[in-house]
Design a protein around this motif. Sequence first.
Motif, PDB file in Angstrom:
ATOM      1  N   UNK A   1       0.848  -1.200   0.000  1.00  0.00           N
ATOM      2  CA  UNK A   1       0.000   0.000   0.000  1.00  0.00           C
ATOM      3  C   UNK A   1       0.882   1.248   0.000  1.00  0.00           C
TER       4      UNK A   1
ATOM      5  N   UNK B   1       2.368   1.548  -3.410  1.00  0.00           N
ATOM      6  CA  UNK B   1       1.341   1.995  -4.366  1.00  0.00           C
ATOM      7  C   UNK B   1       1.156   3.510  -4.307  1.00  0.00           C
TER       8      UNK B   1
ATOM      9  N   UNK C   1      -1.448 -10.312 -11.903  1.00  0.00           N
ATOM     10  CA  UNK C   1      -2.725 -10.632 -11.253  1.00  0.00           C
ATOM     11  C   UNK C   1      -2.667 -10.241  -9.774  1.00  0.00           C
TER      12      UNK C   1
ATOM     13  N   UNK D   1      -0.903  -8.000  -8.295  1.00  0.00           N
ATOM     14  CA  UNK D   1      -0.964  -6.542  -8.123  1.00  0.00           C
ATOM     15  C   UNK D   1      -2.376  -6.025  -8.404  1.00  0.00           C
ATOM     16  N   UNK D   2      -3.058  -6.633  -9.362  1.00  0.00           N
ATOM     17  CA  UNK D   2      -4.452  -6.261  -9.626  1.00  0.00           C
ATOM     18  C   UNK D   2      -5.341  -6.603  -8.434  1.00  0.00           C
ATOM     19  N   UNK D   3      -5.105  -7.752  -7.830  1.00  0.00           N
ATOM     20  CA  UNK D   3      -5.873  -8.159  -6.653  1.00  0.00           C
ATOM     21  C   UNK D   3      -5.584  -7.221  -5.474  1.00  0.00           C
TER      22      UNK D   3
ATOM     23  N   UNK E   1      -4.852  -4.074  -5.711  1.00  0.00           N
ATOM     24  CA  UNK E   1      -5.592  -2.844  -6.023  1.00  0.00           C
ATOM     25  C   UNK E   1      -7.058  -2.995  -5.611  1.00  0.00           C
ATOM     26  N   UNK E   2      -7.622  -4.156  -5.895  1.00  0.00           N
ATOM     27  CA  UNK E   2      -9.036  -4.408  -5.596  1.00  0.00           C
ATOM     28  C   UNK E   2      -9.303  -4.443  -4.093  1.00  0.00           C
TER      29      UNK E   2
ATOM     30  N   UNK F   1      -7.882  -2.219  -1.884  1.00  0.00           N
ATOM     31  CA  UNK F   1      -7.496  -0.947  -1.268  1.00  0.00           C
ATOM     32  C   UNK F   1      -8.654  -0.271  -0.534  1.00  0.00           C
ATOM     33  N   UNK F   2      -9.851  -0.360  -1.084  1.00  0.00           N
ATOM     34  CA  UNK F   2     -10.975   0.384  -0.492  1.00  0.00           C
ATOM     35  C   UNK F   2     -11.936  -0.493   0.295  1.00  0.00           C
ATOM     36  N   UNK F   3     -11.974  -1.762  -0.028  1.00  0.00           N
ATOM     37  CA  UNK F   3     -12.885  -2.680   0.654  1.00  0.00           C
ATOM     38  C   UNK F   3     -12.162  -4.001   0.897  1.00  0.00           C
TER      39      UNK F   3
ATOM     40  N   UNK G   1     -13.680 -12.928  -2.300  1.00  0.00           N
ATOM     41  CA  UNK G   1     -13.580 -13.043  -3.752  1.00  0.00           C
ATOM     42  C   UNK G   1     -12.151 -13.447  -4.147  1.00  0.00           C
TER      43      UNK G   1
ATOM     44  N   UNK H   1     -10.470 -16.585  -6.556  1.00  0.00           N
ATOM     45  CA  UNK H   1      -9.668 -16.327  -7.755  1.00  0.00           C
ATOM     46  C   UNK H   1      -8.287 -16.974  -7.631  1.00  0.00           C
TER      47      UNK H   1
END
Lengths: 202, 202
Positions: free
Chosen positions: B112, B115, B169, B171-173, B175-176, B178-180, B185, B189
């Motif tokens: 974080x 990022x 993937x 890094x994308x996860x 990002x997903x 960060x807010x919640x 989920x 994956x």
Amino acid sequence: MSTTVAASPRQTQADRSRDTRLKLMQAVVECLVDVGWAGTTTTLVSERAGVSRGAQLHHFASRGELVAAAVEHLGAESVRALRADSDALGRPVRTPAVVGLIVDFYVSPLFAAALELWVAARTDTALRELVIPLQGRLGRETHRLAVDLLDVDESRRGAREAVQATLDLARGLALANQLTDDSVRRARIVAEWSAQLEERLA
Amino acid sequence: MSTTVAASPRQTQADRSRDTRLKLMQAVVECLVDVGWAGTTTTLVSERAGVSRGAQLHHFASRGELVAAAVEHLGAESVRALRADSDALGRPVRTPAVVGLIVDFYVSPLFAAALELWVAARTDTALRELVIPLQGRLGRETHRLAVDLLDVDESRRGAREAVQATLDLARGLALANQLTDDSVRRARIVAEWSAQLEERLA
């Protein structure tokens, strides 16, 4: 006839008002792309939009209101761009084209603007309330588009997760492109993943 | 004997100096996690570190110097954390454990902080020069670890890209998340991706 003539100036006034709002919202998105969240001040936005501070305050009384409208606008613009790109693809669409479409969407400047909001929202409670719905909207829209274009049967075990992984991968690839041009590496990864996804969903 | 006695205070002085520098660098990382890049002021960092402004300026003459040191520290800390987590895994390591390790690394507060720097660096030339090597270092380190743990033969067609896709993937996860809280989920994956990766590399 007289009704039409009388209506025309009112319409023009409404048009102008809408145009001004749109210019301001577009300017927010442009500022986010060019100078980032911290640099996106209301002063810079009004300059960029070519709108007076007075007119800006008339439409958006606070930075918060302006940002809220811009987040909504960014979501609508992103969905519009995504659908237009999708419509431009021939039919039937092959898996690499679908993966490419989604990755290109996330690599675009619109997502760079969204990313600025996304990261800033982590430490800004008011912004977070605005950005969580935006994140959800972009996620749902890209997911639905991928499912439609790939003609995925989501009741099959793992199919839904494979599509979701594609979106998370796309966002990770977008991140990897923020500071340097990552297009050569990205093309190889998109090709490899598309082949795997095609096999997985077959 | 007198040499040892004479050396001891010098050592203590050097230790103190190193401790102060370390406290300041750690405080930068903590501030990034808690208040983001824009809020990470030198004043807040010195308060958080419990170090006087004078001492801070003695060690780091400018915000730029402090940030440069903190970026270096963040890279070293991340690599250390990643290796420790890897060592803690039993051997042989199954594919889901490796994917889980990498995803957990990127979902951590250290990332974080990275990022925050990563996104701010997009519109800040001086910061970009510092962050590009950090991005490269974290990418290389996670890649090497994944290749080692999975015992991947990278000369095989697509194997290298499959490992790289796993990092993107992850890094994308991250990002997903960060807010919640996206952990439910994400677990599905990771399970689906691990199964595919295992098959792909078999």
